[in-house]
Design a protein around this motif. Structure first.
Motif, mmCIF file in Angstrom:
data_model
loop_
_atom_site.group_PDB
_atom_site.id
_atom_site.type_symbol
_atom_site.label_atom_id
_atom_site.label_comp_id
_atom_site.label_asym_id
_atom_site.label_seq_id
_atom_site.Cartn_x
_atom_site.Cartn_y
_atom_site.Cartn_z
ATOM 1 N N ARG A 110 0.818 -1.209 0.000
ATOM 2 C CA ARG A 110 0.000 0.000 0.000
ATOM 3 C C ARG A 110 0.857 1.267 0.000
ATOM 4 O O ARG A 110 1.855 1.364 0.701
ATOM 5 C CB ARG A 110 -0.927 0.022 1.208
ATOM 6 C CG ARG A 110 -1.758 1.292 1.272
ATOM 7 C CD ARG A 110 -2.905 1.231 2.250
ATOM 8 N NE ARG A 110 -3.616 2.490 2.251
ATOM 9 C CZ ARG A 110 -4.462 2.881 1.312
ATOM 10 N NH1 ARG A 110 -4.731 2.081 0.301
ATOM 11 N NH2 ARG A 110 -5.065 4.047 1.358
ATOM 12 N N THR A 111 0.435 2.237 -0.814
ATOM 13 C CA THR A 111 1.014 3.577 -0.793
ATOM 14 C C THR A 111 0.258 4.379 0.260
ATOM 15 O O THR A 111 -0.919 4.678 0.095
ATOM 16 C CB THR A 111 0.895 4.258 -2.166
ATOM 17 O OG1 THR A 111 1.615 3.496 -3.134
ATOM 18 C CG2 THR A 111 1.457 5.665 -2.124
ATOM 19 N N SER A 112 0.925 4.724 1.341
ATOM 20 C CA SER A 112 0.259 5.398 2.448
ATOM 21 C C SER A 112 0.539 6.897 2.507
ATOM 22 O O SER A 112 -0.103 7.618 3.268
ATOM 23 C CB SER A 112 0.695 4.767 3.779
ATOM 24 O OG SER A 112 2.109 4.842 3.922
ATOM 25 N N TRP A 113 1.489 7.350 1.681
ATOM 26 C CA TRP A 113 1.873 8.773 1.724
ATOM 27 C C TRP A 113 2.188 9.214 0.300
ATOM 28 O O TRP A 113 3.034 8.624 -0.368
ATOM 29 C CB TRP A 113 3.073 8.947 2.647
ATOM 30 C CG TRP A 113 3.557 10.349 2.823
ATOM 31 C CD1 TRP A 113 2.921 11.509 2.487
ATOM 32 C CD2 TRP A 113 4.816 10.746 3.394
ATOM 33 N NE1 TRP A 113 3.683 12.588 2.817
ATOM 34 C CE2 TRP A 113 4.846 12.152 3.370
ATOM 35 C CE3 TRP A 113 5.891 10.037 3.927
ATOM 36 C CZ2 TRP A 113 5.942 12.874 3.867
ATOM 37 C CZ3 TRP A 113 6.975 10.750 4.415
ATOM 38 C CH2 TRP A 113 6.988 12.157 4.385
ATOM 39 N N ILE A 114 1.492 10.240 -0.156
ATOM 40 C CA ILE A 114 1.713 10.774 -1.500
ATOM 41 C C ILE A 114 2.056 12.258 -1.384
ATOM 42 O O ILE A 114 1.361 13.015 -0.705
ATOM 43 C CB ILE A 114 0.482 10.585 -2.402
ATOM 44 C CG1 ILE A 114 0.317 9.098 -2.733
ATOM 45 C CG2 ILE A 114 0.602 11.407 -3.683
ATOM 46 C CD1 ILE A 114 -0.844 8.794 -3.646
ATOM 47 N N ILE A 115 3.142 12.641 -2.035
ATOM 48 C CA ILE A 115 3.579 14.036 -2.033
ATOM 49 C C ILE A 115 3.403 14.581 -3.453
ATOM 50 O O ILE A 115 4.015 14.071 -4.400
ATOM 51 C CB ILE A 115 5.047 14.163 -1.593
ATOM 52 C CG1 ILE A 115 5.229 13.545 -0.205
ATOM 53 C CG2 ILE A 115 5.489 15.619 -1.598
ATOM 54 C CD1 ILE A 115 6.673 13.375 0.205
ATOM 55 N N ILE A 116 2.572 15.585 -3.592
ATOM 56 C CA ILE A 116 2.321 16.216 -4.890
ATOM 57 C C ILE A 116 3.062 17.545 -4.924
ATOM 58 O O ILE A 116 2.808 18.424 -4.101
ATOM 59 C CB ILE A 116 0.817 16.458 -5.123
ATOM 60 C CG1 ILE A 116 0.035 15.147 -5.003
ATOM 61 C CG2 ILE A 116 0.579 17.098 -6.484
ATOM 62 C CD1 ILE A 116 -1.472 15.331 -5.053
ATOM 63 N N GLU A 117 3.985 17.676 -5.856
ATOM 64 C CA GLU A 117 4.705 18.936 -6.033
ATOM 65 C C GLU A 117 4.224 19.593 -7.318
ATOM 66 O O GLU A 117 4.310 19.002 -8.394
ATOM 67 C CB GLU A 117 6.215 18.694 -6.085
ATOM 68 C CG GLU A 117 6.803 18.261 -4.758
ATOM 69 C CD GLU A 117 8.317 18.169 -4.801
ATOM 70 O OE1 GLU A 117 8.877 18.314 -5.910
ATOM 71 O OE2 GLU A 117 8.932 17.945 -3.748
ATOM 72 N N THR A 118 3.709 20.792 -7.202
ATOM 73 C CA THR A 118 3.216 21.519 -8.359
ATOM 74 C C THR A 118 3.618 22.986 -8.222
ATOM 75 O O THR A 118 4.178 23.391 -7.192
ATOM 76 C CB THR A 118 1.679 21.391 -8.482
ATOM 77 O OG1 THR A 118 1.229 22.072 -9.660
ATOM 78 C CG2 THR A 118 0.975 21.957 -7.264
ATOM 79 N N LYS A 119 3.369 23.764 -9.239
ATOM 80 C CA LYS A 119 3.632 25.197 -9.154
ATOM 81 C C LYS A 119 2.611 25.930 -10.008
ATOM 82 O O LYS A 119 2.007 25.357 -10.919
ATOM 83 C CB LYS A 119 5.052 25.532 -9.602
ATOM 84 C CG LYS A 119 5.328 25.352 -11.085
ATOM 85 C CD LYS A 119 6.737 25.840 -11.420
ATOM 86 C CE LYS A 119 6.995 25.778 -12.915
ATOM 87 N NZ LYS A 119 8.322 26.332 -13.274
ATOM 88 N N HIS A 120 2.395 27.186 -9.691
ATOM 89 C CA HIS A 120 1.420 27.968 -10.454
ATOM 90 C C HIS A 120 2.120 28.909 -11.420
ATOM 91 O O HIS A 120 3.305 29.239 -11.260
ATOM 92 C CB HIS A 120 0.495 28.750 -9.509
ATOM 93 C CG HIS A 120 1.194 29.773 -8.649
ATOM 94 N ND1 HIS A 120 1.675 30.974 -9.134
ATOM 95 C CD2 HIS A 120 1.485 29.773 -7.323
ATOM 96 C CE1 HIS A 120 2.221 31.669 -8.156
ATOM 97 N NE2 HIS A 120 2.131 30.956 -7.044
ATOM 98 N N ALA A 121 1.382 29.331 -12.422
ATOM 99 C CA ALA A 121 1.918 30.255 -13.426
ATOM 100 C C ALA A 121 2.066 31.649 -12.815
ATOM 101 O O ALA A 121 1.620 31.908 -11.697
ATOM 102 C CB ALA A 121 0.990 30.294 -14.631
ATOM 103 N N GLU A 122 2.696 32.544 -13.560
ATOM 104 C CA GLU A 122 2.891 33.911 -13.078
ATOM 105 C C GLU A 122 1.544 34.581 -12.831
ATOM 106 O O GLU A 122 0.575 34.366 -13.553
ATOM 107 C CB GLU A 122 3.701 34.715 -14.094
ATOM 108 C CG GLU A 122 5.147 34.249 -14.235
ATOM 109 C CD GLU A 122 5.944 35.154 -15.156
ATOM 110 O OE1 GLU A 122 5.389 36.202 -15.575
ATOM 111 O OE2 GLU A 122 7.094 34.816 -15.461
#
Length: 309
Positions: free
Chosen positions: A138-150
């Motif tokens: 099982r995957t118990s921890w998910i880290i989502i890295e994203t960024k927003h535009a200017e």
């Protein structure tokens, strides 16, 4: 007369039930479906590519969604990988799913097989068809890295955190208790989802499915019928540029040195050669210095003999 009335009432109820069951519907939480029917107020559809019946009042499992996408790619003749690939994954592939919709622990592609986690990400080296995968980790921890535009306006971190939590709850049906944290460092946004097996009930959506739905939204390929993800901060839309997803399993992955890329291996080889070369130079230098010191001592002794006959 009473019997006739009772029979007529039963026929009427049956007709209403039949009409309700055969009423077509639209799957709000999954575009990749067909043959949708409203049964007792719940829209049920067939997932494309697997022929598994899914209920549209919740998210569809990532395994079935990937299978449906592969069915579409094969039909259109496309073979290229998606623009955004999963971290520690090989991109989109045609998965084997259990009847419940979850990934099978072992996945194969032709003559090679590998083990995956509950998010479908590869966690072992690729091997032959004799490979055995004892369990679906099982995957118990998910880290989502994203960024927003200017943007023309600044982003308030506390407002952003609360907005994302609310959006994940309303759009992806994720209980807020599974959103561990939202960290903002302009322009980067990190969303942490945590959900172990003992926490998750039968009605809870899985964090791996939520992450997949979010990634599709960021890529402009939303799986939901209600349009694209829209988040407004300070009266201005927040546009996401990219998404990178990291999976942390309940057990560590089983990768070996074979998984190192050619570039990393080349760097290691260069470093080792540099160390060896340094050792060789040091040894040669010490030998030469020793010879010089011996020669110098010999010459001094000869000079002393000449001065003291």
């Amino acid at each position: 007369m009473e019997l006739l009335r009772g029979a007529a009432l039963l026929l009427l109820v049956a007709a209403v039930c039949w009409a309700q069951e055969d009423q077509s519907c639209t799957c709000a939480n999954n575009k990749r479906t067909t043959s949708c029917t409203n049964r007792s107020g719940i829209c049920e559809c067939t997932s494309i590519g697997s022929q598994v019946t899914i209920q549209c009042d919740t998210l569809t499992s990532k395994c079935l969604l990937m299978k449906a996408e592969m069915a579409g790619l094969k039909k259109s003749g496309r073979r290229e990988r998606p623009k955004y690939a999963y971290v520690d994954n090989d991109g989109i592939y045609d998965p084997d799913c259990e009847n419940s919709g979850i990934f099978k622990a072992r996945q194969c592609n032709g003559t090679s097989c590998w083990c995956v986690n509950s998010a479908g990400a590869r966690r072992t080296e690729k091997s032959d068809t004799n490979l055995q995968c004892s369990e679906l980790v099982r995957t118990s921890w998910i880290i989502i890295e994203t960024k927003h535009a200017e943007r023309s306006t600044a982003v308030d971190a506390s407002h952003l955190k609360e907005t994302i939590k609310t959006e994940f709850n309303t759009r992806y049906l994720l209980n807020r208790k599974y959103i561990n944290d939202v960290v903002y460092e302009n322009p980067y946004i990190t969303i942490e989802l945590k959900q172990n097996g003992s926490q998750k009930s039968g009605k809870d959506v899985d964090i791996a499915d939520v992450a997949y739905y979010f990634e599709k939204d960021v890529k402009g390929d939303s799986l939901l019928q209600n349009g694209m993800l829209q988040i407004n901060i300070s009266g201005e839309p927040l546009k996401f540029d990219q998404a990178l997803i990291y999976y942390v399993d309940e057990k560590p992955p089983e990768f070996s040195m074979k998984r190192l890329t050619a570039g990393v291996i080349a760097v290691i080889v260069v470093v080792i050669l540099a160390i060896v070369a340094g050792i060789v130079v040091l040894v040669i230098t010490r030998r030469r210095r020793g010879k010089y010191e011996k020669s110098e001592a010999k010459e001094m002794n000869e000079m002393q003999r000449e001065l003291n006959p």
